[in-house]
Design a protein around this motif. Structure first.
Motif, PDB file in Angstrom:
ATOM      1  N   ASN A 374       1.165  -0.901   0.143  1.00 51.48           N
ATOM      2  CA  ASN A 374      -0.260  -0.215   0.157  1.00 51.48           C
ATOM      3  C   ASN A 374       0.964   1.395   0.389  1.00 51.48           C
ATOM      4  O   ASN A 374       0.184   2.526  -0.423  1.00 51.48           O
ATOM      5  N   PHE A 375       1.785   1.599   0.249  1.00 49.03           N
ATOM      6  CA  PHE A 375       2.876   1.944  -0.340  1.00 49.03           C
ATOM      7  C   PHE A 375       4.176   2.502  -0.841  1.00 49.03           C
ATOM      8  O   PHE A 375       4.496   1.242  -1.508  1.00 49.03           O
ATOM      9  N   LYS A 376       4.238   3.861  -1.211  1.00 47.61           N
ATOM     10  CA  LYS A 376       5.492   3.579  -2.343  1.00 47.61           C
ATOM     11  C   LYS A 376       6.676   4.820  -1.853  1.00 47.61           C
ATOM     12  O   LYS A 376       6.571   5.908  -0.805  1.00 47.61           O
ATOM     13  N   LEU A 377       8.080   4.558  -2.028  1.00 46.32           N
ATOM     14  CA  LEU A 377       9.259   4.749  -1.189  1.00 46.32           C
ATOM     15  C   LEU A 377       8.821   6.257  -2.825  1.00 46.32           C
ATOM     16  O   LEU A 377       9.044   6.443  -3.693  1.00 46.32           O
ATOM     17  N   VAL A 378       8.530   7.939  -1.499  1.00 46.18           N
ATOM     18  CA  VAL A 378       8.840   9.078  -2.472  1.00 46.18           C
ATOM     19  C   VAL A 378       9.709   9.731  -2.576  1.00 46.18           C
ATOM     20  O   VAL A 378      10.041  10.718  -3.293  1.00 46.18           O
ATOM     21  N   HIS A 379      10.803   9.618  -0.757  1.00 44.99           N
ATOM     22  CA  HIS A 379      11.832  10.157  -0.914  1.00 44.99           C
ATOM     23  C   HIS A 379      12.666   9.183  -0.989  1.00 44.99           C
ATOM     24  O   HIS A 379      12.416   8.886   0.588  1.00 44.99           O
ATOM     25  N   GLU A 380      13.959   9.845  -0.432  1.00 52.92           N
ATOM     26  CA  GLU A 380      15.160   8.624   0.115  1.00 52.92           C
ATOM     27  C   GLU A 380      16.522   9.319  -0.260  1.00 52.92           C
ATOM     28  O   GLU A 380      16.922  10.196  -0.811  1.00 52.92           O
ATOM     29  N   TYR A 381      17.415   9.307   1.513  1.00 49.22           N
ATOM     30  CA  TYR A 381      18.437   9.854   1.348  1.00 49.22           C
ATOM     31  C   TYR A 381      19.225   8.380   1.282  1.00 49.22           C
ATOM     32  O   TYR A 381      19.144   7.934   2.654  1.00 49.22           O
ATOM     33  N   PRO A 382      20.090   8.150   1.259  1.00 50.85           N
ATOM     34  CA  PRO A 382      21.097   7.379   0.399  1.00 50.85           C
ATOM     35  C   PRO A 382      22.407   7.363   1.622  1.00 50.85           C
ATOM     36  O   PRO A 382      21.918   8.244   2.176  1.00 50.85           O
ATOM     37  N   LEU A 383      22.866   6.051   1.616  1.00 48.38           N
ATOM     38  CA  LEU A 383      23.386   6.111   3.149  1.00 48.38           C
ATOM     39  C   LEU A 383      24.637   7.204   3.087  1.00 48.38           C
ATOM     40  O   LEU A 383      25.817   7.483   1.921  1.00 48.38           O
ATOM     41  N   ASP A 384      24.686   8.108   4.146  1.00 48.35           N
ATOM     42  CA  ASP A 384      25.513   9.159   3.746  1.00 48.35           C
ATOM     43  C   ASP A 384      26.423   9.337   5.002  1.00 48.35           C
ATOM     44  O   ASP A 384      25.321   8.947   6.242  1.00 48.35           O
ATOM     45  N   GLY A 385      27.274  10.357   5.755  1.00 52.00           N
ATOM     46  CA  GLY A 385      27.753  10.997   6.899  1.00 52.00           C
ATOM     47  C   GLY A 385      28.674  10.339   7.760  1.00 52.00           C
ATOM     48  O   GLY A 385      28.982   9.324   6.886  1.00 52.00           O
ATOM     49  N   LYS A 386      29.251  10.837   9.041  1.00 50.48           N
ATOM     50  CA  LYS A 386      30.193  10.235   9.183  1.00 50.48           C
ATOM     51  C   LYS A 386      29.772  10.320  10.475  1.00 50.48           C
ATOM     52  O   LYS A 386      30.104  11.353  11.322  1.00 50.48           O
ATOM     53  N   PRO A 387      29.291   9.393  11.499  1.00 51.91           N
ATOM     54  CA  PRO A 387      29.155   7.608  10.716  1.00 51.91           C
ATOM     55  C   PRO A 387      28.460   8.299   9.832  1.00 51.91           C
ATOM     56  O   PRO A 387      27.133   8.741   9.954  1.00 51.91           O
ATOM     57  N   MET A 390      21.122   6.253   6.583  1.00 51.00           N
ATOM     58  CA  MET A 390      20.267   6.283   6.197  1.00 51.00           C
ATOM     59  C   MET A 390      18.637   6.648   5.727  1.00 51.00           C
ATOM     60  O   MET A 390      18.609   6.397   6.994  1.00 51.00           O
ATOM     61  N   THR A 391      18.051   7.185   4.926  1.00 48.79           N
ATOM     62  CA  THR A 391      16.612   7.314   5.635  1.00 48.79           C
ATOM     63  C   THR A 391      15.940   6.843   4.240  1.00 48.79           C
ATOM     64  O   THR A 391      15.824   7.787   3.247  1.00 48.79           O
ATOM     65  N   HIS A 392      14.491   6.800   4.958  1.00 49.44           N
ATOM     66  CA  HIS A 392      13.599   6.421   4.039  1.00 49.44           C
ATOM     67  C   HIS A 392      12.240   7.084   4.152  1.00 49.44           C
ATOM     68  O   HIS A 392      11.761   7.036   5.223  1.00 49.44           O
ATOM     69  N   GLY A 399      -2.105   9.536   1.867  1.00 44.09           N
ATOM     70  CA  GLY A 399      -1.097  10.565   2.339  1.00 44.09           C
ATOM     71  C   GLY A 399      -0.590  10.402   4.136  1.00 44.09           C
ATOM     72  O   GLY A 399       0.152  11.383   4.099  1.00 44.09           O
ATOM     73  N   THR A 400      -0.444   9.131   4.125  1.00 40.26           N
ATOM     74  CA  THR A 400       0.072   8.735   5.008  1.00 40.26           C
ATOM     75  C   THR A 400       1.454   8.162   5.152  1.00 40.26           C
ATOM     76  O   THR A 400       2.086   7.188   4.102  1.00 40.26           O
ATOM     77  N   ARG A 401       1.939   9.154   6.266  1.00 37.94           N
ATOM     78  CA  ARG A 401       3.981   8.889   5.648  1.00 37.94           C
ATOM     79  C   ARG A 401       4.394   8.444   6.766  1.00 37.94           C
ATOM     80  O   ARG A 401       3.994   8.210   7.560  1.00 37.94           O
ATOM     81  N   ILE A 402       5.375   7.446   6.303  1.00 39.00           N
ATOM     82  CA  ILE A 402       6.381   6.650   6.857  1.00 39.00           C
ATOM     83  C   ILE A 402       7.452   7.483   6.952  1.00 39.00           C
ATOM     84  O   ILE A 402       8.267   7.581   5.502  1.00 39.00           O
ATOM     85  N   ILE A 403       8.552   7.908   8.050  1.00 37.18           N
ATOM     86  CA  ILE A 403       9.432   8.546   7.771  1.00 37.18           C
ATOM     87  C   ILE A 403      10.849   7.592   8.393  1.00 37.18           C
ATOM     88  O   ILE A 403      10.651   7.622   9.739  1.00 37.18           O
TER      89      ILE A 403
END
Length: 834
Positions: A374-387, A390-392, A399-403
């Motif tokens: 029922n959900f679609k990936l609408v935005h993505e932050y790839p593996l990043d940072g030190k250390p 990643m965020t989806h 319009g229900t959102r899962i972050i």
């Protein structure tokens, strides 16, 4: 993206055939070259070929048709051997190129599979993801947070975001996917692609020569110049004595032919190409044959942990929920189920990382309603940072959102509002898990209204939910592998993104030395160059590493004159793999970027193959050294026996003619390139320290023993020469005795030079059938020259008595076998030093 196989069918088998028939294969066809003709033209330019041709021409001009025909046949034979060796080397290199060709994922007949990129046809649906090269020009038809580096075409290093809903929906061959995933439809392949249209310019790129190639070229050039000088001197002396221009020229050519060591570059090419081919057979692809030269010098191997030391077969071992402040091994309570669900949402919808696969697998076993369809990936932050983290961002049609986010525990703590006690509890739980050898990830969830997402994921405020711990068991053979490398004098350093506790625990389990000597990425980056150069030599485990830190480690080791091998598989490993002397990528789990940056590819991701690769590198270098030392040793007596009688005005000044020298060349060529290339590795080779890369075959220290060997053989030849003269032998008789002595010395030299450490009695037991074949052929051919009148007359030989032949063999053997005494002292010295 979770329903790719259902949404996209791709081409059918029939459509693939039709497309390939109509549009061809996905290869950039460059200007066709006649390889054979090029080889012939290159051979004609060689000094030895020109000398042979000149000598043959003189024989015909002076009416000596017998010698002229023989020299002509010799030219054909020598050329055939040279072309055959080059063909064999080229064939081995072509086999390697085929194996190192990149592969791509395609959707055909509704099934996703991996195929060689050159098999892609127009109309294919290709699946591209982070870390891969785009294999053809294509149009995006579905994507998630998809970005591409197009610097190969535009020169612009910044990634370009693309999707199917904008005009910027095209991708091009050779560009690199830096984040996300996309399904694309191929619109152009091969020469019709943007890169293919400029591909002709690639032909102008000339591969840089290695230091050893430069040394060999320089040595042969110097010897050729020496040969030219002596050639002129001998021509003048002969002409002064005989007043016969062409005859003097012919005799001078004899000496010039004996000086040029044309076997050395042939031997180098043969050894490197066939060495690469042998490595391919054991599961190691060498992308450039020159890498083989460096393998035997490796001082340090920097290896990652996951998938190299461990199986990369992750299983969920434990979880920690902050609400309970408990570490658990079953996940049936509501808090554990919530934690695993969030961790699953923080993973890629189509997982390819071992930890994400483990999370999806654990989630599928929970007794919960699966909301993924029922959900679609609408935005993505790839593996990043030190250390890194990643965020989806997922959203359903309401319009229900899962972050959700997952990553290094420290990264999630830094982006969460936690009390001092909560932070302390989390770190204590993480340390406890890590000390059991588990890989630990933090997991969090956030909320956000609107579509103006933060530029960086670290700008979200997360609700820290807990930790998930994975166990990745060490490979069964890794302990023995490390021990073998240690015995070979090679340092091993673990360079990983994981934390120090987990890495040290796994390291201790496998017998890794100095596992307590660790350094993390931030500490490393804060060091000045002088301190870092010292610390990298003392440190065994580098943790929480990122691309810039890995690169600094490689640079610091190289600044310490270490020859560095580096293993890697990810996108971020590319710079370090490229910087290392020997970049090593994994064939199965390695990204295309890693494979392209590396020099070696381990086909089965088996790190133990590095032992065989290093051993092969050492063996090839050792055998090439033997071949070159043999060439130098045997050339010296040929040069001196031609030059000394003439220069000193002895009774028989021209003991050898071009036909004798070319016969010896025909014997020496196969000996150095065939026998020594096929020699097995000596048993002590992996107990020796790596050789310095600065070592060269051509320093006086390295070739002193070869020069001495050559001089002693010369003394033996001059002894039998004077013996013959003293006993009133004819010129033909003297020539025959000297020739048989030289052939005998050559045979014994071939046998003794198989090792400069072990005795001839040991090396005779080495398994190398070619030794018997080549030596038997030499003996039979020499016997024909002696005992068949037609050949004996042609070579101006006389029949010898058994005593005279025995004397030749005795002197030939003594002039070589003295080296066995040297070996005895060398073995005693080595044992004493141990």
């Amino acid at each position: 993206m979770t329903e790719i196989k259902k949404q996209f069918k791709g081409l059918s088998n029939e459509e693939i055939v039709q497309s390939r028939t109509k549009f061809g294969s996905n290869t950039i066809i460059q200007q066709k070259k006649n390889v054979f003709l090029n080889s012939v033209l290159e051979m004609i330019k060689e000094p030895m070929f020109l000398l042979l041709l000149t000598a043959t021409s003189i024989y015909f001009i002076t009416g000596d048709y017998g010698n002229g025909i023989f020299m002509g046949m010799a030219i054909v034979l020598v050329s055939a051997i040279s072309l055959y060796q080059e063909s064999k080397s080229r064939s081995a290199i072509n086999d390697l190129k085929k194996l190192s060709q990149p592969k791509s994922k395609v959707i055909r007949n509704g099934i996703t599979s991996e195929i060689p990129s050159e098999e892609i046809v127009i109309g294919d649906l290709i699946q591209t993801e982070e870390g891969t090269f785009i294999p053809a020009d294509a149009t995006i038809i579905q994507s998630n947070d998809f970005a591409v580096n197009e610097s190969i075409l535009t020169g612009e290093s910044m990634a370009v975001f693309k999707n199917e809903n904008t005009n910027n929906d095209s991708v091009f061959l050779g560009t690199i996917v830096t984040s996300g995933l996309a399904i694309c439809k191929v619109i152009a392949i091969g020469n019709q692609t943007q890169l293919g249209k400029i591909g002709q310019s690639l032909e102008a790129i000339v591969e840089e020569k290695t230091p050893l190639q430069v040394q060999i070229g320089s040595f042969v050039k110097k010897m050729s110049l020496v040969g030219l000088g002596i050639f002129i001197l001998v021509w003048i002396i002969n002409y002064y004595n005989s007043k016969m221009l062409l005859d003097s020229l012919l005799k001078a050519l004899t000496l010039a032919m004996s000086i040029i060591p044309e076997e050395i570059p042939v031997a180098f090419t043969t050894f490197m190409a066939l060495g690469s081919w042998r490595l391919m057979k054991i599961g190691v692809i060498v992308k450039q044959t020159k890498t083989v030269e460096t393998l035997g010098s490796a001082d340090v191997i920097c290896t990652d942990k996951t998938g190299t030391i461990t199986e990369n077969r992750m299983t969920l071992a434990q979880c920690y929920t902050i609400s309970d402040n408990l570490i658990k091994e079953n996940y049936t309570d509501p808090n554990s189920i919530e934690l695993l669900t969030i961790a699953m949402w923080a993973s890629e919808p189509i997982p390819y990382d071992a930890m994400e696969i483990a999370l999806h697998d654990a989630y599928s076993k929970l007794e919960v309603t699966d909301e993924r369809p029922n959900f679609k990936l609408v935005h993505e932050y790839p593996l990043d940072g030190k250390p890194p983290m990643m965020t989806h961002v997922f959203e359903d049609f309401k319009g229900t959102r899962i972050i959700t986010a997952k990553g290094a525990t420290e990264a999630l703590i830094a982006t969460s509002n936690l009390s001092e006690k909560e932070t302390k509890d989390i770190l204590a739980a993480m340390k406890k898990m890590a000390l059991e050898g588990y890989r630990v990830l933090g997991v969090g969830i956030a909320s956000f209204i609107g579509t103006d997402y933060p530029k960086k994921q670290q700008e979200f405020t997360f609700d820290f939910k807990g930790l998930v711990a994975f166990y990745d068991p060490p490979k069964a053979n890794i302990k023995a592998t490390f021990e073998t490398l240690y015995k070979a004098g090679i340092q091993i350093k673990i360079v990983t993104g994981d934390n120090a506790e987990t890495t040290a625990t796994i390291a201790k389990q496998i017998g890794f030395r100095n596992a307590d000597q660790t350094l993390n990425g931030d500490e490393l980056m804060a060091m000045d160059e002088t301190t870092l150069r010292k610390r990298v030599m003392e440190t065994s485990i580098f943790t929480r590493m990122f691309p810039e830190a890995k690169l600094k480690i490689i640079k610091a080791l190289k600044d310490n004159n270490q020859i560095v091998a580096m293993t890697g598989d990810g996108v971020n490993d590319g710079p370090a793999l490229k910087s290392a002397h020997i970049g090593i990528a994994m064939g199965k789990k390695g990204t295309e970027i890693a494979k392209q940056a590396a020099n070696l590819i381990l086909i089965d991701d088996d790190f133990s193959k590095m032992i065989e690769a290093i051993a092969m590198g050492r063996k090839i270098y050792s055998n090439l050294k033997k071949a070159i030392q043999y060439i130098i040793s045997i050339h010296i007596p040929i040069i001196l026996i031609v030059f000394i009688p003439l220069a000193l005005g002895w009774i028989y000044p021209n003991i050898f003619s071009p036909v004798h020298v070319i016969f010896l060349e025909i014997i020496m060529g196969p000996t150095c390139s065939i026998i020594y290339e096929n020699e097995p590795m000596e048993s002590n080779l992996m107990q020796l320290k790596p050789r310095p890369i600065t070592n060269t075959f051509f320093k006086l220290k390295e070739i002193t023993i070869s020069i001495i060997q050559g001089i002693v053989i010369t003394i033996g030849l001059l002894f039998v020469y004077q013996y013959c003269v003293t006993n009133m032998f004819s010129e033909d008789g003297t020539r025959t005795v000297v020739f048989i002595t030289l052939i005998s010395a050559n045979i014994f030299l071939t046998l003794t030079n198989r090792s400069f450490y072990y005795s001839i009695f040991t090396t005779l037991r080495y398994k190398n059938n070619l030794v018997l074949l080549i030596i038997s052929t030499t003996i039979v051919t020499t016997a024909c020259l002696l005992f068949i009148p037609l050949f004996a007359n042609f070579f101006e030989f006389e029949s010898l008595s058994g005593l005279q032949i025995g004397l030749s063999i005795l002197v030939g053997s003594i002039s070589v076998l003295w080296i066995e005494i040297y070996k005895v002292f060398k073995r005693k010295k080595m044992k004493y030093n141990k």
